[in-house]
Design an enzyme around this catalytic site. Sequence first.
Site, PDB file in Angstrom:
ATOM      1  N   CYS A  70      -7.808 -24.942   2.038  1.00  0.00           N
ATOM      2  CA  CYS A  70      -7.961 -24.465   3.416  1.00  0.00           C
ATOM      3  C   CYS A  70      -7.402 -25.550   4.317  1.00  0.00           C
ATOM      4  CB  CYS A  70      -9.448 -24.244   3.684  1.00  0.00           C
ATOM      5  SG  CYS A  70      -9.813 -23.866   5.409  1.00  0.00           S
ATOM      6  N   CYS A 206      -1.623 -22.156   6.698  1.00  0.00           N
ATOM      7  CA  CYS A 206      -2.951 -21.553   6.533  1.00  0.00           C
ATOM      8  C   CYS A 206      -2.839 -20.760   5.244  1.00  0.00           C
ATOM      9  CB  CYS A 206      -3.291 -20.635   7.701  1.00  0.00           C
ATOM     10  SG  CYS A 206      -4.757 -19.607   7.400  1.00  0.00           S
TER      11      CYS A 206
END
Length: 283
Positions: A70, A206
């Site tokens: 992440c 992302c």
Amino acid sequence: MAIGVFDSGIGGLTVHHALVRRLPQADFVYLADQANSPYGGRPGEEIVKLTRAGCERLFAQGCDVVILACNTAAAVALRRLQQTWLPGFRRDLGRPVNVLGLIVPTIEAATGVPWAQELEVRGERRERLEVLGVFSTPATATSRVYEIEIDKRSEAFAVFSEPCPTLAKLIEAGESDATLQPIVETHVAALERRIGRPPDRAILGCTHYEIIAGLFRAALPQATSLIHQPGATAEAVERYLGRHPEYDPGRAGVRRFLTTGAPGLQNGLAERFWGEPLTFEAA
Ligand code: DGL
């Protein structure tokens, strides 16, 4: 012992998938903090707290190493946790454990290959400069982690970030390509307007965006190369484990999927990406 993979939701599955392909014998525990997803619009201190809680859960499941799959968690929390929490936690636990990110491997993949173009700067002077665009959550963009880390390594790159505030949430909800495509196009156009031309390279900063990499590919000009984090991260993790035999990745090929949200079958985007239905257990 096992390798833990952490994300706010299904985005980190892209990295997990690349890790499984590279280390098929290893045992993996994937944790999606879907009760708190998305992270990208949250204040920094909340992201640090949630990331730490995720790491604690994964270490409690027997993981030796946790990969933050992440960007938001890695950009905002990784250094803090490594400096202020991990040393004491390790001491209390009484065994070696570590938390690794994905930003440095991504930057290595994005900047490592000598590939530059001549750019006219202010009419007269010509410099070798490559323009890198980074699509990310607002929290990652605000951290300026890509700008800072790339500047440290090389002056040959100009970095422009484009925050995409709604995208991770919509991908997490399993929205269709028809809904996502115009949003991706809007962000690509906004980045190009800010730069004044298309980027030479684009980082999908992302992990959720990797699931819809095809939509970014279609919206960007063919001359813009796309940097994929999962492969770069998996390769870096394999090298890291080779250098650190104190961390045991396991050898039974076990794969568990945990969520802090609603257990059960994941949405169609996760399945399309993974190639088979994925069922999560309650964390
Ligand atoms: N997949 C994550 C990232 O790489 C987080 C997205 C979110 O929760 O906002 O940034």
